[in-house]
Write an enzyme that holds these catalytic residues in place. Structure first.
Site, PDB file in Angstrom:
ATOM      1  N   ARG A 116      78.471   4.060   8.174  1.00  0.00           N
ATOM      2  CA  ARG A 116      78.647   5.138   7.183  1.00  0.00           C
ATOM      3  C   ARG A 116      79.474   6.278   7.776  1.00  0.00           C
ATOM      4  O   ARG A 116      80.302   6.894   7.109  1.00  0.00           O
ATOM      5  CB  ARG A 116      77.274   5.661   6.741  1.00  0.00           C
ATOM      6  N   ASN A 167      67.272  13.103  12.488  1.00  0.00           N
ATOM      7  CA  ASN A 167      67.080  11.923  11.611  1.00  0.00           C
ATOM      8  C   ASN A 167      68.369  11.200  11.277  1.00  0.00           C
ATOM      9  O   ASN A 167      68.361  10.067  10.833  1.00  0.00           O
ATOM     10  CB  ASN A 167      66.333  12.343  10.344  1.00  0.00           C
ATOM     11  N   TYR A 168      69.505  11.871  11.404  1.00  0.00           N
ATOM     12  CA  TYR A 168      70.825  11.225  11.287  1.00  0.00           C
ATOM     13  C   TYR A 168      71.705  11.748  12.413  1.00  0.00           C
ATOM     14  O   TYR A 168      72.750  12.376  12.177  1.00  0.00           O
ATOM     15  CB  TYR A 168      71.478  11.560   9.945  1.00  0.00           C
ATOM     16  N   LYS A 190      76.484  20.094  19.575  1.00  0.00           N
ATOM     17  CA  LYS A 190      75.153  20.123  20.189  1.00  0.00           C
ATOM     18  C   LYS A 190      74.284  19.131  19.415  1.00  0.00           C
ATOM     19  O   LYS A 190      73.825  19.434  18.326  1.00  0.00           O
ATOM     20  CB  LYS A 190      74.568  21.532  20.062  1.00  0.00           C
ATOM     21  N   THR A 193      68.090  16.929  20.543  1.00  0.00           N
ATOM     22  CA  THR A 193      67.653  16.384  21.835  1.00  0.00           C
ATOM     23  C   THR A 193      67.126  14.970  21.614  1.00  0.00           C
ATOM     24  O   THR A 193      67.594  14.022  22.237  1.00  0.00           O
ATOM     25  CB  THR A 193      66.584  17.293  22.443  1.00  0.00           C
ATOM     26  N   ASP A 228      70.126  29.613  20.602  1.00  0.00           N
ATOM     27  CA  ASP A 228      70.451  30.998  20.237  1.00  0.00           C
ATOM     28  C   ASP A 228      71.710  31.476  20.961  1.00  0.00           C
ATOM     29  O   ASP A 228      72.551  32.163  20.377  1.00  0.00           O
ATOM     30  CB  ASP A 228      69.273  31.914  20.583  1.00  0.00           C
ATOM     31  N   GLU A 263      72.761  22.963   6.142  1.00  0.00           N
ATOM     32  CA  GLU A 263      72.091  21.956   5.316  1.00  0.00           C
ATOM     33  C   GLU A 263      70.665  21.863   5.831  1.00  0.00           C
ATOM     34  O   GLU A 263      70.448  21.442   6.973  1.00  0.00           O
ATOM     35  CB  GLU A 263      72.814  20.613   5.416  1.00  0.00           C
ATOM     36  N   CYS A 297      65.983  14.532   4.413  1.00  0.00           N
ATOM     37  CA  CYS A 297      65.901  15.806   3.680  1.00  0.00           C
ATOM     38  C   CYS A 297      65.862  15.545   2.191  1.00  0.00           C
ATOM     39  O   CYS A 297      65.245  16.282   1.435  1.00  0.00           O
ATOM     40  CB  CYS A 297      67.089  16.679   4.033  1.00  0.00           C
ATOM     41  N   THR A 298      66.530  14.467   1.761  1.00  0.00           N
ATOM     42  CA  THR A 298      66.596  14.153   0.332  1.00  0.00           C
ATOM     43  C   THR A 298      65.524  13.155  -0.082  1.00  0.00           C
ATOM     44  O   THR A 298      65.618  12.539  -1.141  1.00  0.00           O
ATOM     45  CB  THR A 298      67.958  13.521   0.002  1.00  0.00           C
ATOM     46  N   GLU A 390      57.191  20.587   3.340  1.00  0.00           N
ATOM     47  CA  GLU A 390      58.025  19.404   3.579  1.00  0.00           C
ATOM     48  C   GLU A 390      57.372  18.543   4.656  1.00  0.00           C
ATOM     49  O   GLU A 390      57.320  18.939   5.812  1.00  0.00           O
ATOM     50  CB  GLU A 390      59.428  19.809   4.028  1.00  0.00           C
ATOM     51  N   ARG A 450      72.132  12.128  -0.491  1.00  0.00           N
ATOM     52  CA  ARG A 450      73.312  12.890  -0.059  1.00  0.00           C
ATOM     53  C   ARG A 450      74.574  12.114  -0.444  1.00  0.00           C
ATOM     54  O   ARG A 450      75.584  12.677  -0.814  1.00  0.00           O
ATOM     55  CB  ARG A 450      73.291  13.119   1.441  1.00  0.00           C
TER      56      ARG A 450
HETATM   57  P1  NAP Z   1      65.405  21.128  13.737  1.00  0.00           P
HETATM   58  O1  NAP Z   1      64.191  21.045  14.568  1.00  0.00           O
HETATM   59  O2  NAP Z   1      65.708  22.336  12.984  1.00  0.00           O
HETATM   60  O3  NAP Z   1      66.652  20.787  14.723  1.00  0.00           O
HETATM   61  C1  NAP Z   1      67.930  20.634  14.176  1.00  0.00           C
HETATM   62  C2  NAP Z   1      68.954  20.919  15.265  1.00  0.00           C
HETATM   63  O4  NAP Z   1      68.897  22.294  15.602  1.00  0.00           O
HETATM   64  C3  NAP Z   1      68.687  20.174  16.558  1.00  0.00           C
HETATM   65  O5  NAP Z   1      69.915  19.814  17.161  1.00  0.00           O
HETATM   66  C4  NAP Z   1      67.972  21.218  17.392  1.00  0.00           C
HETATM   67  O6  NAP Z   1      68.073  21.009  18.785  1.00  0.00           O
HETATM   68  C5  NAP Z   1      68.754  22.430  17.008  1.00  0.00           C
HETATM   69  N1  NAP Z   1      68.073  23.696  17.294  1.00  0.00           N
HETATM   70  C6  NAP Z   1      66.761  23.927  17.513  1.00  0.00           C
HETATM   71  N2  NAP Z   1      66.545  25.232  17.732  1.00  0.00           N
HETATM   72  C7  NAP Z   1      67.752  25.848  17.644  1.00  0.00           C
HETATM   73  C8  NAP Z   1      68.214  27.188  17.795  1.00  0.00           C
HETATM   74  N3  NAP Z   1      67.384  28.196  18.056  1.00  0.00           N
HETATM   75  N4  NAP Z   1      69.538  27.446  17.646  1.00  0.00           N
HETATM   76  C9  NAP Z   1      70.409  26.437  17.367  1.00  0.00           C
HETATM   77  N5  NAP Z   1      70.031  25.137  17.227  1.00  0.00           N
HETATM   78  C10 NAP Z   1      68.722  24.862  17.367  1.00  0.00           C
HETATM   79  O7  NAP Z   1      65.434  19.946  12.664  1.00  0.00           O
HETATM   80  P2  NAP Z   1      65.156  18.396  12.949  1.00  0.00           P
HETATM   81  O8  NAP Z   1      63.703  18.245  13.214  1.00  0.00           O
HETATM   82  O9  NAP Z   1      66.129  17.874  13.938  1.00  0.00           O
HETATM   83  O10 NAP Z   1      65.542  17.760  11.535  1.00  0.00           O
HETATM   84  C11 NAP Z   1      64.575  17.722  10.498  1.00  0.00           C
HETATM   85  C12 NAP Z   1      64.829  18.855   9.544  1.00  0.00           C
HETATM   86  O11 NAP Z   1      66.211  18.883   9.194  1.00  0.00           O
HETATM   87  C13 NAP Z   1      64.075  18.680   8.233  1.00  0.00           C
HETATM   88  O12 NAP Z   1      63.617  19.908   7.757  1.00  0.00           O
HETATM   89  C14 NAP Z   1      65.119  18.128   7.275  1.00  0.00           C
HETATM   90  O13 NAP Z   1      64.835  18.453   5.928  1.00  0.00           O
HETATM   91  C15 NAP Z   1      66.355  18.833   7.763  1.00  0.00           C
HETATM   92  N6  NAP Z   1      67.520  18.051   7.407  1.00  0.00           N
HETATM   93  C16 NAP Z   1      68.307  18.517   6.382  1.00  0.00           C
HETATM   94  C17 NAP Z   1      69.410  17.755   6.016  1.00  0.00           C
HETATM   95  C18 NAP Z   1      70.328  18.212   4.916  1.00  0.00           C
HETATM   96  O14 NAP Z   1      71.435  17.645   4.794  1.00  0.00           O
HETATM   97  N7  NAP Z   1      69.960  19.193   4.117  1.00  0.00           N
HETATM   98  C19 NAP Z   1      69.705  16.559   6.640  1.00  0.00           C
HETATM   99  C20 NAP Z   1      68.863  16.145   7.666  1.00  0.00           C
HETATM  100  C21 NAP Z   1      67.757  16.892   8.044  1.00  0.00           C
HETATM  101  P3  NAP Z   1      66.840  20.272  19.515  1.00  0.00           P
HETATM  102  O15 NAP Z   1      66.798  18.895  18.968  1.00  0.00           O
HETATM  103  O16 NAP Z   1      67.215  20.332  20.967  1.00  0.00           O
HETATM  104  O17 NAP Z   1      65.599  21.062  19.194  1.00  0.00           O
HETATM  105  O1  G3P Z   2      68.110  13.964   5.751  1.00  0.00           O
HETATM  106  C1  G3P Z   2      69.394  13.440   5.820  1.00  0.00           C
HETATM  107  C2  G3P Z   2      70.067  13.664   4.510  1.00  0.00           C
HETATM  108  O2  G3P Z   2      71.386  13.938   4.751  1.00  0.00           O
HETATM  109  C3  G3P Z   2      69.790  12.477   3.626  1.00  0.00           C
HETATM  110  O3  G3P Z   2      70.895  11.635   3.566  1.00  0.00           O
HETATM  111  O4  G3P Z   2      72.047   9.757   2.494  1.00  0.00           O
HETATM  112  O5  G3P Z   2      69.656   9.495   3.198  1.00  0.00           O
HETATM  113  O6  G3P Z   2      70.252  10.936   1.245  1.00  0.00           O
HETATM  114  P1  G3P Z   2      70.712  10.371   2.567  1.00  0.00           P
END
Ligand code: NAP
Ligand code: G3P
Length: 502
Positions: A116, A167-168, A190, A193, A228, A263, A297-298, A390, A450
């Site tokens: 993809r 997750n992606y 970045k 992790t 940060d 996002e 997320c979706t 969530e 998405r």
């Molecule tokens: P997350 O804990 O917020 O981490 C996302 C990214 O941000 C990681 O690379 C993380 O690094 C980094 N990060 C953490 N603290 C930060 C800071 N203070 N400054 C800058 N970057 C920082 O989210 P996740 O657990 O990876 O993903 C799950 C969340 O993402 C869910 O809430 C999901 O809904 C959302 N999501 C949204 C979408 C969308 O398209 N709307 C798509 C996918 C996921 P580390 O891994 O090193 O902590």
């Molecule tokens: O949480 C990842 C978001 O981008 C969902 O993508 O294609 O699974 O709806 P998709």
């Protein structure tokens, strides 16, 4: 998985390096962060815990290489993206296998995440000819003549910081890198992790296809330690972030005047009207709620059924849920591990709260290690946490509603506004309800998603800022540059032609 010879360069044994100025390096911190398979806790690899001083050098290097990249003809930048896509397709199986191990994604979904991303790179390359500006004449406004002409074209923003979620990790860093590079920016990535190992291979891919050293760089380390610093860094010109709403909001406060593309989280609600096609709804809910164990997320995160369809819908969804396979992602089970034990504890807390407050358990509420069985909760009420929070796990609440107005109200009451869904055969009514929903996108008779990736993708409220989607991302990672020509009288043609109009 047979090791790809090219993959050896980025690691010593299981110690993965970071990528800076075209070279793979170990951090001067001497610290590494272990990445363990969430299914069996096996060590998959270690990443570098980079320092802030290394961040300074990486960002400085990215900045100093913008000109050379921006002066590369966009057709050449586009061709480089196409060549990168070819390598992703060539290596989709080994990269997908690594992705599966580091985040517990079912193997077929893991491989399709790689392919993809190749599609996104190709579609971004195809957008090159659409990056254009416009010309305007000044004589629309009093005081100006046709001798005042503006010419607008698009220019890169500079150094784009791309931060992706676990997750992606490959796709949602790649969906930022491609538009950033096409628009002529340099990039500091970045990765998450947990999920860093696979996107690290962008360093190999992009170097191999001709991205000059320093144009694309990767820094690794915990976001809580360097995030940060990166966000607030004065030489970062734009941040494209995907992750939780909590992190995104904190990042937005740190970012100052930097343009942002965020996002974030979601709580997508499926409104199911009495006349909905039951089989379609069941299929959409099962896939939408439980793919990658709900870690999307979706994901479908709430179901708001009307009274005449609710009982049958809950029964049929429960029956289908019980058929989902659970276990090792390597065997392509639908339900695999959540990303961490901590996440499992959080999801369990939502289930316990709902049951304590009177929800009906239809199936699930079972855990082994990081695996949580898909859980269906019926008769969920708005005083329960699972109605609003969530889960990012396989738990699905049914909140029964008695009118479209009530469904709209409960849907809009959420702090999130990513996507919504309406299932009905009455398309006119669906369209009218869609207009009332405070979300980025509404799916009519389909699960929230998405994709396809050229569609605009955005969230309102706590779900995001700005719009992703190929052409939208390119616009977000560039800006107009305006040159105004003020022609002098010297060259003016003189002709007598008086406008006799009234
Ligand atoms: P997350 O804990 O917020 O981490 C996302 C990214 O941000 C990681 O690379 C993380 O690094 C980094 N990060 C953490 N603290 C930060 C800071 N203070 N400054 C800058 N970057 C920082 O989210 P996740 O657990 O990876 O993903 C799950 C969340 O993402 C869910 O809430 C999901 O809904 C959302 N999501 C949204 C979408 C969308 O398209 N709307 C798509 C996918 C996921 P580390 O891994 O090193 O902590
Ligand atoms: O949480 C990842 C978001 O981008 C969902 O993508 O294609 O699974 O709806 P998709």
């Amino acid at each position: 998985m047979s090791e790809i010879e090219d993959f050896q360069i980025l690691k010593d044994g299981l110690d993965y390096k970071f990528f800076f100025n075209g070279k793979w390096k170990n951090s001067e911190s001497g610290k590494i962060i272990p990445i363990r398979n969430p299914y069996n806790n096996e060590l998959v690899g270690n990443i570098q815990a980079c320092t802030k001083e290394e961040a300074d050098r990486i960002i400085e290097c990215a900045r100093s290489n913008i000109e050379c990249w921006n002066e590369t003809p966009i057709r050449d930048r586009a061709e480089i993206l196409r060549e990168a896509a070819k390598l992703m397709l060539k290596w989709s199986k080994p990269l997908g296998s690594l992705l599966m191990k580091e985040i517990g994604k079912p193997i077929k979904s893991a491989i399709s995440e790689i392919t993809r991303t190749a599609d996104i790179f190709n579609a971004t390359a195809d957008s090159a000819s659409q990056i254009s500006g416009e010309t305007m004449m000044g004589d629309v406004f009093k005081g100006f003549t046709r001798e005042t002409i503006s010419m607008t074209y698009r220019v890169p923003l500079g150094v784009v910081l791309c931060i992706g979620p676990f997750n992606y990790p490959f796709n949602l860093t790649g969906s930022k890198i491609a538009p950033a590079l096409l628009a002529g920016n340099s990039v500091v990535m970045k990765p998450p992790t947990q999920g860093a190992l696979t996107p690290l291979h962008f360093g190999i891919i992009l170097e191999k296809v001709g991205v000059p050293p320093g144009v694309f760089n990767i820094i690794t380390g915990r976001g809580s330690e360097i995030g940060d610093y990166l966000t607030a860094h004065p030489k970062i010109d734009m941040i494209s972030f995907t992750g939780s709403s909590e992190t995104g909001k904190s990042l937005a406060k740190m970012a100052g005047m930097k343009p942002l593309l965020l996002e974030l989280g979601g709580k997508d609600a499926a409104i199911v009207l009495n006349d909905a096609n039951l089989d379609l709804v069941v299929k959409s809910i099962i896939s939408g709620a439980f793919s990658f164990s709900g870690q999307r997320c979706t994901a479908v995160k709430r179901v708001l059924p009307m009274p005449n369809i609710a009982d049958k819908l809950v029964e049929n969804v429960t029956e289908s849920t019980l058929k989902l396979t659970v276990g090792d992602p390597a065997e392509n089970n639908t339900i695999g591990p959540l990303i961490s034990s901590k996440q499992c504890d959080y999801v369990q807390g939502l289930i316990d709260d709902a049951l304590e407050k009177g929800a009906t358990l239809k199936c699930g509420n079972k855990r082994e290690g990081n695996i949580m069985w898909p859980t269906i909760l019926d008769h969920v009420t708005i005083d329960m946490r699972v109605a609003w929070e969530e889960p990012f796990g396989p738990v699905l609440p049914f909140i029964r509603v008695y009118s479209a107005e009530e469904a709209i109200q409960i849907s809009n009451q959420s702090e999130y506004g990513l996507q919504g869904m309406i299932f009905t055969e009455n398309i006119d009514l669906a369209f009218n309800i869609a207009q009332e929903l405070d979300v980025g996108s509404v799916q009519i008779n389909g699960k929230s998603s998405r994709g396809p990736d050229h569609f605009p993708f955005l969230g309102t409220k706590s779900s995001g800022l700005g719009t992703q989607g190929i052409k939208y991302s390119i616009e977000a990672m560039s800006r107009p540059k305006v040159v105004v020509m003020n022609l002098t009288e010297k060259g003016k043609l003189v002709r007598e032609c008086k406008f006799e109009g009234n």
